[in-house]
Design a protein around this motif. Structure first.
Motif, short mmCIF file in Angstrom:
data_model
loop_
_atom_site.label_atom_id
_atom_site.label_comp_id
_atom_site.label_asym_id
_atom_site.label_seq_id
_atom_site.Cartn_x
_atom_site.Cartn_y
_atom_site.Cartn_z
N ARG A 4 6.25 3.97 -6.85
CA ARG A 4 6.98 4.88 -6.10
C ARG A 4 6.15 5.39 -4.91
NH1 ARG A 4 12.64 3.25 -5.78
NH2 ARG A 4 13.51 4.22 -7.61
N PRO A 5 6.77 5.93 -3.90
CA PRO A 5 5.74 6.36 -2.78
C PRO A 5 4.88 7.22 -2.76
CG PRO A 5 7.53 5.63 -1.86
CD PRO A 5 7.40 5.34 -3.12
N TYR A 6 4.55 7.92 -3.97
CA TYR A 6 4.24 9.87 -3.87
C TYR A 6 3.07 10.18 -3.24
CZ TYR A 6 7.75 9.29 -7.69
OH TYR A 6 8.28 8.58 -9.20
N THR A 7 3.49 11.14 -2.58
CA THR A 7 2.02 11.25 -1.83
C THR A 7 1.19 12.25 -2.87
OG1 THR A 7 3.48 13.26 -0.35
CG2 THR A 7 3.09 11.19 -0.08
N ALA A 8 2.14 13.50 -3.50
CA ALA A 8 0.91 14.31 -4.93
C ALA A 8 0.76 13.69 -5.66
CB ALA A 8 2.34 15.37 -5.05
N TYR A 9 -0.33 13.94 -6.65
CA TYR A 9 -1.06 13.18 -7.18
C TYR A 9 0.04 13.20 -8.69
CZ TYR A 9 -1.88 17.43 -9.92
OH TYR A 9 -2.05 18.74 -10.16
N ARG A 10 -0.17 11.81 -9.92
CA ARG A 10 0.93 11.91 -10.53
C ARG A 10 -0.09 11.60 -12.17
NH1 ARG A 10 6.11 13.24 -9.66
NH2 ARG A 10 6.44 13.29 -7.62
N ILE A 21 -5.62 11.56 -7.68
CA ILE A 21 -5.31 12.09 -7.19
C ILE A 21 -4.00 11.73 -5.85
CG2 ILE A 21 -6.96 9.95 -6.04
CD1 ILE A 21 -7.92 11.70 -3.96
N GLY A 22 -3.92 12.73 -4.89
CA GLY A 22 -2.67 11.82 -4.13
C GLY A 22 -3.77 11.93 -3.14
N TRP A 23 -2.22 11.17 -1.92
CA TRP A 23 -2.86 10.29 -0.58
C TRP A 23 -4.14 11.62 0.30
CZ3 TRP A 23 -2.74 5.77 1.77
CH2 TRP A 23 -3.38 6.59 3.91
N ASN A 24 -2.73 13.00 0.35
CA ASN A 24 -4.50 14.41 0.55
C ASN A 24 -5.02 13.95 -0.40
OD1 ASN A 24 -5.74 16.46 1.75
ND2 ASN A 24 -3.81 17.45 2.22
N GLY A 25 -6.18 14.05 -0.40
CA GLY A 25 -7.35 14.04 -1.18
C GLY A 25 -7.95 15.32 -1.68
N THR A 83 0.84 -0.80 -0.05
CA THR A 83 -0.51 -0.36 -0.02
C THR A 83 0.56 1.53 -0.11
OG1 THR A 83 -0.05 -0.18 2.29
CG2 THR A 83 -2.34 -1.01 0.83
N SER A 84 2.25 0.97 0.02
CA SER A 84 3.29 2.51 0.03
C SER A 84 3.66 2.56 -1.54
CB SER A 84 4.84 2.37 0.77
OG SER A 84 4.70 1.28 0.30
N GLU A 85 2.57 1.82 -2.11
CA GLU A 85 2.86 2.80 -3.76
C GLU A 85 1.61 3.12 -3.97
OE1 GLU A 85 6.46 0.08 -4.46
OE2 GLU A 85 5.31 -0.46 -6.05
N THR A 86 0.65 3.00 -2.80
CA THR A 86 -0.44 3.13 -3.84
C THR A 86 -1.01 4.61 -3.17
OG1 THR A 86 -1.76 2.27 -2.17
CG2 THR A 86 -1.36 0.83 -4.01
N TYR A 87 -0.25 5.32 -2.55
CA TYR A 87 -0.07 6.52 -1.64
C TYR A 87 -0.79 7.76 -3.04
CZ TYR A 87 2.46 5.12 2.53
OH TYR A 87 2.87 5.00 3.56
#
Length: 126
Positions: A101-107, A51-55, A28-32
């Motif tokens: 990669r465990p990105y928190t910002a959206y890609r 979408i990023g980890w922060n909705g 799940t670290s790669e689904t942020y």
């Protein structure tokens, strides 16, 4: 390893609505950061929303802006795509995707995604 399973596709009349769901499991670290893509017959796969980890960090393609909304429930490792005012040109196979990669910002770029679901068909009739 990450596994993604989409659901919610189907046949709908123009102007109708559908909600797609994507359940993630595994690393799940790669689904942020998560994204939705679509591919219509004879066309290249394109970004629909991300979408990023922060909705609050979201991206929506201009072609669907104002009609589609991406959201997530992190406690359930699930991301949604609410599709309203559907048009025939929205007909495509829709894919859920996660970066490697465990990105928190959206890609928003196709090349940034490594894991893909099997896709769910959305067909909008005239």
């Amino acid at each position: 390893q990450v596994q993604l399973v989409e659901s919610g596709g189907g046949l709908v009349q123009a102007g109708g609505s559908l909600r797609l769901s994507c359940a993630a499991s595994g690393r799940t670290s790669e689904t942020y950061a998560m994204g939705w893509f679509r591919q219509a017959p004879g066309k290249e796969r394109e970004i629909v929303a991300a979408i990023g980890w922060n909705g609050g960090r979201t991206h929506v393609a201009d072609s669907v802006k104002g009609r589609f909304t991406i959201s997530r429930v992190n406690a359930k490792n699930t991301v949604f795509l609410q599709m309203n005012s559907l048009k025939p040109e929205d007909t495509a196979v829709y894919y859920c995707a996660a970066p490697g990669r465990p990105y928190t910002a959206y890609r928003a770029e196709y090349s940034e995604y490594e894991y893909w679901g099997q896709g769910t068909q959305v067909t909008v009739s005239s």
